[in-house]
Write a protein that holds these residues in place. Structure first.
Motif, mmCIF file in Angstrom:
data_model
loop_
_atom_site.group_PDB
_atom_site.id
_atom_site.type_symbol
_atom_site.label_atom_id
_atom_site.label_comp_id
_atom_site.label_asym_id
_atom_site.label_seq_id
_atom_site.Cartn_x
_atom_site.Cartn_y
_atom_site.Cartn_z
ATOM 1 N N GLN A 119 -4.421 -1.810 -3.716
ATOM 2 C CA GLN A 119 -4.979 -0.504 -3.326
ATOM 3 C C GLN A 119 -5.680 -0.657 -1.964
ATOM 4 O OE1 GLN A 119 -5.716 2.499 -6.428
ATOM 5 N NE2 GLN A 119 -6.760 0.828 -7.476
ATOM 6 N N VAL A 120 -7.001 -0.476 -1.942
ATOM 7 C CA VAL A 120 -7.706 -0.525 -0.653
ATOM 8 C C VAL A 120 -8.204 -1.955 -0.398
ATOM 9 C CG1 VAL A 120 -9.619 0.426 0.672
ATOM 10 C CG2 VAL A 120 -8.394 1.886 -0.952
ATOM 11 N N VAL B 14 -14.684 4.594 -5.404
ATOM 12 C CA VAL B 14 -14.673 4.410 -6.865
ATOM 13 C C VAL B 14 -13.226 4.283 -7.356
ATOM 14 C CG1 VAL B 14 -15.302 5.473 -9.073
ATOM 15 C CG2 VAL B 14 -16.815 5.736 -7.089
ATOM 16 N N GLY B 15 -12.937 3.193 -8.033
ATOM 17 C CA GLY B 15 -11.630 3.026 -8.669
ATOM 18 C C GLY B 15 -10.512 2.640 -7.710
ATOM 19 N N ALA B 16 -10.851 2.294 -6.483
ATOM 20 C CA ALA B 16 -9.792 2.024 -5.510
ATOM 21 C C ALA B 16 -9.912 0.655 -4.844
ATOM 22 C CB ALA B 16 -9.789 3.112 -4.433
ATOM 23 N N ILE C 139 0.832 -1.216 0.000
ATOM 24 C CA ILE C 139 0.000 0.000 0.000
ATOM 25 C C ILE C 139 0.866 1.266 0.000
ATOM 26 C CG2 ILE C 139 -1.665 1.333 1.380
ATOM 27 C CD1 ILE C 139 -3.016 -1.322 2.097
ATOM 28 N N VAL D 281 -15.069 12.173 -8.637
ATOM 29 C CA VAL D 281 -16.397 11.681 -8.257
ATOM 30 C C VAL D 281 -17.266 12.846 -7.757
ATOM 31 C CG1 VAL D 281 -17.634 10.187 -6.627
ATOM 32 C CG2 VAL D 281 -15.593 9.336 -7.784
ATOM 33 N N TYR E 59 0.847 7.100 -6.660
ATOM 34 C CA TYR E 59 -0.177 8.115 -6.945
ATOM 35 C C TYR E 59 0.358 9.525 -6.709
ATOM 36 C CZ TYR E 59 -4.051 5.001 -8.002
ATOM 37 O OH TYR E 59 -4.872 4.087 -8.618
ATOM 38 N N TYR F 135 -11.692 6.262 -18.813
ATOM 39 C CA TYR F 135 -12.076 5.805 -17.468
ATOM 40 C C TYR F 135 -13.370 6.521 -17.072
ATOM 41 C CZ TYR F 135 -11.654 5.704 -12.305
ATOM 42 O OH TYR F 135 -11.875 5.561 -10.959
ATOM 43 N N TYR G 281 -2.652 12.434 -13.710
ATOM 44 C CA TYR G 281 -3.738 11.467 -13.502
ATOM 45 C C TYR G 281 -4.973 11.771 -14.365
ATOM 46 C CZ TYR G 281 -7.482 8.869 -11.232
ATOM 47 O OH TYR G 281 -8.577 8.046 -10.999
ATOM 48 N N ASP H 29 -8.224 10.233 1.357
ATOM 49 C CA ASP H 29 -7.309 9.569 0.419
ATOM 50 C C ASP H 29 -5.942 9.473 1.098
ATOM 51 O OD1 ASP H 29 -7.429 9.049 -2.869
ATOM 52 O OD2 ASP H 29 -5.400 9.333 -2.100
ATOM 53 N N ALA I 153 -11.158 7.350 -0.920
ATOM 54 C CA ALA I 153 -10.136 7.286 -1.987
ATOM 55 C C ALA I 153 -10.535 8.271 -3.085
ATOM 56 C CB ALA I 153 -9.954 5.867 -2.509
ATOM 57 N N CYS I 154 -10.733 9.505 -2.673
ATOM 58 C CA CYS I 154 -11.322 10.528 -3.553
ATOM 59 C C CYS I 154 -10.378 10.960 -4.665
ATOM 60 C CB CYS I 154 -11.747 11.740 -2.732
ATOM 61 S SG CYS I 154 -10.382 12.560 -1.877
ATOM 62 N N GLY I 155 -9.076 10.681 -4.520
ATOM 63 C CA GLY I 155 -8.132 11.082 -5.560
ATOM 64 C C GLY I 155 -8.183 12.572 -5.811
HETATM 65 C C1 LIG Z 1 -7.717 5.156 -9.342
HETATM 66 S S1 LIG Z 1 -7.628 6.417 -8.129
HETATM 67 C C2 LIG Z 1 -9.364 6.773 -7.959
HETATM 68 C C3 LIG Z 1 -9.595 8.179 -7.519
HETATM 69 C C4 LIG Z 1 -11.021 8.650 -7.694
HETATM 70 N N1 LIG Z 1 -11.918 7.918 -6.820
HETATM 71 C C5 LIG Z 1 -11.424 8.499 -9.147
HETATM 72 O O1 LIG Z 1 -12.267 7.642 -9.456
HETATM 73 O O2 LIG Z 1 -10.850 9.246 -9.974
HETATM 74 C C6 LIG Z 1 -7.302 5.535 -6.615
HETATM 75 C C7 LIG Z 1 -7.115 6.431 -5.414
HETATM 76 O O3 LIG Z 1 -7.082 5.607 -4.266
HETATM 77 C C8 LIG Z 1 -6.056 6.041 -3.403
HETATM 78 N N2 LIG Z 1 -5.627 4.862 -2.654
HETATM 79 C C9 LIG Z 1 -5.273 3.658 -3.147
HETATM 80 N N3 LIG Z 1 -5.011 2.803 -2.157
HETATM 81 C C10 LIG Z 1 -5.196 3.493 -0.998
HETATM 82 C C11 LIG Z 1 -5.091 3.148 0.382
HETATM 83 N N4 LIG Z 1 -4.795 1.910 0.785
HETATM 84 N N5 LIG Z 1 -5.341 4.116 1.302
HETATM 85 C C12 LIG Z 1 -5.684 5.360 0.908
HETATM 86 N N6 LIG Z 1 -5.805 5.741 -0.368
HETATM 87 C C13 LIG Z 1 -5.580 4.804 -1.321
HETATM 88 C C14 LIG Z 1 -4.971 6.615 -4.300
HETATM 89 O O4 LIG Z 1 -4.178 7.555 -3.625
HETATM 90 C C15 LIG Z 1 -5.815 7.230 -5.426
HETATM 91 O O5 LIG Z 1 -6.077 8.586 -5.180
#
Ligand SMILES: C[S@@+](CC[C@H](N)C(=O)[O-])C[C@H]1O[C@@H](n2cnc3c(N)ncnc32)[C@H](O)[C@@H]1O
Length: 234
Positions: free
Chosen positions: A144-145, A137-139, A24, A80, A31, A47, A38, A96, A74-76
């Motif tokens: 990742q999560v 979404v996407g995480a 992680i 969203v 990221y 996407y 991004y 995030d 995981a708002c990036g």
């Molecule tokens: C593909 S991006 C998706 C962002 C946004 N939700 C979108 O759809 O554009 C994944 C996001 O998840 C966050 N992320 C991934 N793994 C994570 C974790 N274990 N803890 C916190 N943030 C995480 C990354 O930093 C990144 O901003």
């Protein structure tokens, strides 16, 4: 990742490198580095997850969207919340793990609060029964999560509130998707939430390699789960 005029092949290479990461901490630092490119990169990938998940949630939240408090996990960079805002939602909290992604989300001026936090099982530093809607979404994918976070998503949602979760359905995410779905359904059997909608999407995003595609498609599929909280605890 410095070049400004990126090609689809460049972006596919970036996504492939991301998918190889399992720790992680490394994902977050990936990221941080990717943050500036991004949004332009995910546009090249077509996407559509932020749009599709937002529309799906709006379909089931027909009233008082402007009053609803929404948590974007995981708002990036904020894609969203930007979509939800177009659909009448106004109140957003975001979390995030990436400082640089959060800075870009902050620059959109749509979130009331943004919090840096590394997400793993049992790790959401937020009060129980707080949100009308929670999205991730996407995480939700390997590296990742962890899928166990969904118990936390349920905890911070108000009774009657909605949880919207997405994951990819490509070959390399198959095991993760199966495990995620098993926990979602186990929570359903325990009466913690009820299924509102499960939507499979054929064209989720462009594939990062030919091994990820089925038949002639250049896209990978994805899935949206929407559940409504019906009970606080087991
Ligand atoms: C593909 S991006 C998706 C962002 C946004 N939700 C979108 O759809 O554009 C994944 C996001 O998840 C966050 N992320 C991934 N793994 C994570 C974790 N274990 N803890 C916190 N943030 C995480 C990354 O930093 C990144 O901003």
């Amino acid at each position: 990742m410095a070049a400004n005029s990126r090609t689809l092949a460049d972006v596919q290479g970036t996504v492939l490198s991301l998918h190889k990461i399992s720790a992680i901490k490394e994902t977050i630092s990936f990221y941080d580095t990717w943050s500036e490119l991004y949004e332009q990169d995910v546009k090249l990938l077509d996407y559509r997850a932020p749009l599709l998940a937002s529309m799906s949630l709006a379909d089931v939240m027909l009233e008082d969207r402007d009053q609803a408090l929404v948590l974007d996990v995981a708002c990036g960079t904020g894609l969203v919340a930007m979509q939800l805002q177009k659909l009448g939602f106004c109140n957003f909290h975001g979390v995030d793990g990436s400082e640089r992604m959060l800075q870009l989300a902050e620059s959109k001026s749509v979130y009331q609060t943004l919090q840096k936090c590394i997400l793993h099982a049992g790790s959401l530093p937020l009060s129980s029964d707080t949100y009308d809607a929670v999205l991730i979404v996407g995480a939700l994918s390997e590296g990742q999560v962890p899928y166990t976070i969904i118990r936390e998503l349920h905890r911070v949602t108000k009774l009657g509130g909605f949880v919207c979760m997405t994951t990819r359905m490509n070959v390399s995410n198959h095991l993760y998707k199966t495990q995620l779905q098993a926990v979602i359904e186990e929570m359903e059997q325990k009466g913690l939430w009820v299924k509102v909608k499960v939507q499979e999407i054929k064209h989720w995003e462009k594939a990062s390699s030919v091994h990820e595609t089925k038949q002639d498609s250049t896209y990978i599929p994805g899935i949206i789960f929407i559940y409504q909280k019906s009970k606080d605890h087991e």
